[in-house]
Design an enzyme around this catalytic site. Sequence first.
Site, PDB file in Angstrom:
ATOM      1  CE  LYS A   1      -3.364   2.692   2.580  1.00 25.19           C
ATOM      2  NZ  LYS A   1      -2.500   3.911   2.548  1.00 25.19           N
TER       3      LYS A   1
ATOM      4  N   GLY B   1      -7.472   7.572   2.097  1.00 23.15           N
ATOM      5  CA  GLY B   1      -7.642   7.508   3.544  1.00 23.15           C
ATOM      6  C   GLY B   1      -6.960   6.314   4.157  1.00 23.15           C
ATOM      7  N   PRO B   2      -7.062   6.165   5.484  1.00 25.72           N
ATOM      8  CG  PRO B   2      -7.470   6.502   7.765  1.00 25.72           C
ATOM      9  CD  PRO B   2      -7.734   7.098   6.407  1.00 25.72           C
TER      10      PRO B   2
ATOM     11  N   GLY C   1      -5.354   0.550   4.821  1.00 25.16           N
ATOM     12  CA  GLY C   1      -4.268   0.114   5.691  1.00 25.16           C
ATOM     13  C   GLY C   1      -4.778  -0.548   6.951  1.00 25.16           C
TER      14      GLY C   1
ATOM     15  CD  GLU D   1      12.554   3.205   9.361  1.00 29.48           C
ATOM     16  OE1 GLU D   1      12.614   4.021  10.325  1.00 29.48           O
ATOM     17  OE2 GLU D   1      12.413   3.554   8.189  1.00 29.48           O
TER      18      GLU D   1
ATOM     19  CB  CYS E   1      12.649   8.283  10.167  1.00 29.48           C
ATOM     20  SG  CYS E   1      13.309   6.994   9.080  1.00 29.48           S
TER      21      CYS E   1
ATOM     22  CD  GLU F   1      10.078  11.379  12.934  1.00 34.37           C
ATOM     23  OE1 GLU F   1      11.048  10.810  12.426  1.00 34.37           O
ATOM     24  OE2 GLU F   1       8.976  10.830  13.075  1.00 34.37           O
TER      25      GLU F   1
END
Length: 484
Positions: free
Chosen positions: A180, A214-215, A218, A256, A290, A387
């Site tokens: 995805k 959209g999510p 997932g 990760e 990251c 972050e």
Amino acid sequence: MSLFHEDRLLIDGELVAAGRSFETVDPSTGKVLGTASDAEAGHVEAAVAAARRAFDTTDWMRDRELRLRCLRQFYDALHEHREELRELTIAEVGAPRQLTHGPQLDEPIEMVKYYASLLERYEFREELPELESRGLTHRRWVEKEASGVVAAILPYNFPNQLAIAKLAPALAAGCTVVLKGAPDTPWTTLALGRIIAEETDIPAGVVNILTSAGPETGQLLTTHPGIDMITFTGSTPVGKAIMAAASASLKRVFLELGGKSAMIVLDDADFATAAMFTAFTICSHSGQGCALTSRLLVPRDKHDEIVGLVAAMLGKVRYGDPADPKTNMGPLISEKQRAKVHGMVERAVAAGARLVTGGRPAEREGFFYEPTLLAGVDPDSEIAQEEVFGPVLAVIAYDDDDDAVRIANGTAYGLSGGVMGADEERATAVARRIRSGTFSINGGNYFAADAPFGGFKESGIGREMGVAGLEEFLELKTFAVPVG
């Protein structure tokens, strides 16, 4: 604009247009490039069913020669379309052209070659010593076999790198995949699906590629009973949610996640070199990485001197059109991300940090943010703990090596970091005390296809790339048979 791209999903070997679509935007201009297929629950079900069938009923898992041939075809096809993929990555991701010659494109392509070579020589069987038990001799061995159907979920920042870092080892291991892509960079991911479908012998169902606005897709993948393993790169909060969702069925999970890496400048370092390195590092892909060192730890009595050097270097960073080969820094991915970055900078200043340079959206079209330097930062403040994912460097003073190590380790993250010092033995000793999965000493580059990458603490679970990256997709099965 005519770009090599694909707006259709790849499901069971076919390129499929969904019944609905969403827009993808050029972050350097804010203008719409076009639309991509917006997958729904039915597409997820079809993709998982195809991957399940390909794993359970075909010889993909057992046919090493087929997997080798397909990986080599994939590598050749990526090479064939390299320049087209480069222009697409610049346009949709906002990556500077110079960065596509490294981790945004060229290096990921070579990763496919690495895993093909590894697959050719990797031993999937290990003999154990014979065992005397119950009056018999037992011959024993361990076989390493594919984990099964993998759900691979990507972020937007390095879509080629992250897609290939999941696809290549998963395919080498014999897994099947539902990949995805991120909603901000759908074409970049879907283009891989087109290449796989049209230019390789990868069997139908082995690779399926979805995108959605959209999510929901997932979320469905993380709980789907047909999925055996999840590999996810993204933020720590989302990673925690995925791990919780996967726990109900005890799926294997590779994560990760985020980072808040520190660059430690020791008192014997070349300050000018350290300033240049950290200034250009935090502006790499506008800070949207990251592992980038977003905290700069400096000796307290050298704080102002080093801040001046870093500010001068940030002034030399060329930001603007990512298609220009001379551009060092492109835009942030979206207006939403730029607003997030700006809000964090404003709160940092309100909390007592000194704004040295930058600190505002750039006055031009697109989602650019000025290279930003904050000095005198409290190591426990939000800007030093969370972050940012923007071109914002926080300078923190320390008293001695022990204090520097304490500050560097004083976050929930443990992904990466760096140290600079003239005495390499001392610098290495400091590096060994930092709780992180990767570390650079005096500018050393650890990032390569053969080097495991991942983090400690809330920066993730498992390792991507290298032999360890292949073994994330393998299960161990122990056999024994009496021989006399």
